[in-house]
Design a protein around this motif. Structure first.
Motif, PDB file in Angstrom:
ATOM      1  N   LEU A   1       0.831  -1.202   0.000  1.00 49.77           N
ATOM      2  CA  LEU A   1       0.000   0.000   0.000  1.00 49.77           C
ATOM      3  C   LEU A   1       0.866   1.252   0.000  1.00 49.77           C
ATOM      4  CD1 LEU A   1      -2.680   1.521   0.229  1.00 49.77           C
ATOM      5  CD2 LEU A   1      -2.552   1.165   2.711  1.00 49.77           C
ATOM      6  N   ILE A   2       1.850   1.285   0.861  1.00 43.76           N
ATOM      7  CA  ILE A   2       2.712   2.461   0.965  1.00 43.76           C
ATOM      8  C   ILE A   2       3.444   2.705  -0.348  1.00 43.76           C
ATOM      9  CG2 ILE A   2       4.778   3.393   2.102  1.00 43.76           C
ATOM     10  CD1 ILE A   2       3.693   1.939   4.670  1.00 43.76           C
ATOM     11  N   ARG A   3       3.990   1.652  -0.940  1.00 37.30           N
ATOM     12  CA  ARG A   3       4.700   1.801  -2.227  1.00 37.30           C
ATOM     13  C   ARG A   3       3.765   2.329  -3.313  1.00 37.30           C
ATOM     14  NH1 ARG A   3       7.516  -2.778  -0.601  1.00 37.30           N
ATOM     15  NH2 ARG A   3       5.978  -4.179  -1.516  1.00 37.30           N
ATOM     16  N   ALA A   4       2.584   1.719  -3.416  1.00 41.12           N
ATOM     17  CA  ALA A   4       1.641   2.113  -4.471  1.00 41.12           C
ATOM     18  C   ALA A   4       1.155   3.541  -4.276  1.00 41.12           C
ATOM     19  CB  ALA A   4       0.463   1.143  -4.506  1.00 41.12           C
TER      20      ALA A   4
ATOM     21  N   LEU B   1      -7.699  -0.978  -0.113  1.00 39.67           N
ATOM     22  CA  LEU B   1      -6.929   0.240  -0.310  1.00 39.67           C
ATOM     23  C   LEU B   1      -5.908   0.088  -1.434  1.00 39.67           C
ATOM     24  CD1 LEU B   1      -6.332   1.346   3.388  1.00 39.67           C
ATOM     25  CD2 LEU B   1      -7.531   2.671   1.632  1.00 39.67           C
ATOM     26  N   VAL B   2      -5.200  -1.025  -1.455  1.00 38.76           N
ATOM     27  CA  VAL B   2      -4.214  -1.242  -2.517  1.00 38.76           C
ATOM     28  C   VAL B   2      -4.905  -1.224  -3.884  1.00 38.76           C
ATOM     29  CG1 VAL B   2      -2.609  -2.910  -3.533  1.00 38.76           C
ATOM     30  CG2 VAL B   2      -2.549  -2.474  -1.075  1.00 38.76           C
TER      31      VAL B   2
ATOM     32  N   GLU C   1      -4.121   1.499  -6.781  1.00 39.22           N
ATOM     33  CA  GLU C   1      -3.612   1.046  -8.077  1.00 39.22           C
ATOM     34  C   GLU C   1      -4.529   1.443  -9.227  1.00 39.22           C
ATOM     35  OE1 GLU C   1      -2.858  -3.125  -7.476  1.00 39.22           O
ATOM     36  OE2 GLU C   1      -0.850  -2.726  -6.676  1.00 39.22           O
ATOM     37  N   GLU C   2      -5.826   1.576  -8.959  1.00 42.98           N
ATOM     38  CA  GLU C   2      -6.783   1.970  -9.997  1.00 42.98           C
ATOM     39  C   GLU C   2      -6.873   3.486 -10.164  1.00 42.98           C
ATOM     40  OE1 GLU C   2     -10.446   0.199  -8.725  1.00 42.98           O
ATOM     41  OE2 GLU C   2      -9.857  -1.808  -9.379  1.00 42.98           O
TER      42      GLU C   2
END
Length: 157
Positions: A6-9, A149-150, A154-155
């Motif tokens: 999540l943090i990376r994205a 959330l991820v 990402e979307e």
């Protein structure tokens, strides 16, 4: 999906995150802020265990609570929307459910409702985790919220 994912994205897209929690009691915010780098994407968390807190902090309406109860997609939607509107977040997730023990024939133990609010959408879902014990339901709810959330990050455009 993990908090690191999540943090990376979110960092890659320049997005901020907020959470509104009831049955998870802050576990989701703790999971997101555990890895290094969380401060770049995590704006705030609301732990709104009581109906009063849901109303006061997130703007959940009493009419919605009366009509549907705290464990409902309708309340989850208002929680997520309230968290996004009352923060600097681009994406907010909410969690409300019955971790156990207990429940009823209408709202069994293990039922958890989620809301996901972005700048352009609002969606909800209910997951029946089953009566597997309080800690397991709460852990599963955190994992599901992280996955939501991820996916939303990402979307995001």
């Amino acid at each position: 999906m993990s908090a690191e994912d999540l943090i990376r994205a979110a960092a890659a897209r320049g997005l901020r995150i907020a959470v509104a929690e009831s049955c998870t009691g802050g576990l989701l915010a703790a999971a997101i802020t555990e890895p290094a780098g969380a401060s770049a994407v995590f704006d705030r968390g609301f732990v709104t265990y009581s109906n009063d807190a849901k109303r006061d902090l997130l703007g959940v309406s009493q009419a919605t609570l009366d009509a549907h109860g705290a464990v409902s997609e309708e309340v989850a939607a208002e929680m997520a929307l309230g968290a996004r509107q009352r923060s600097d977040a681009d994406v907010a997730v909410s969690v409300t459910g019955i971790a156990g023990p207990g429940g009823s024939a209408f709202k069994p133990e293990g039922r958890v409702c989620f809301g996901l609010a972005t700048r352009s959408s609002l969606r909800t879902m209910t997951v029946e985790f089953g009566a597997r014990g309080r800690a397991a339901v709460r852990g599963a709810a955190v994992a599901q919220a992280l996955a939501l959330l991820v996916q939303a990050v990402e979307e995001a455009p």
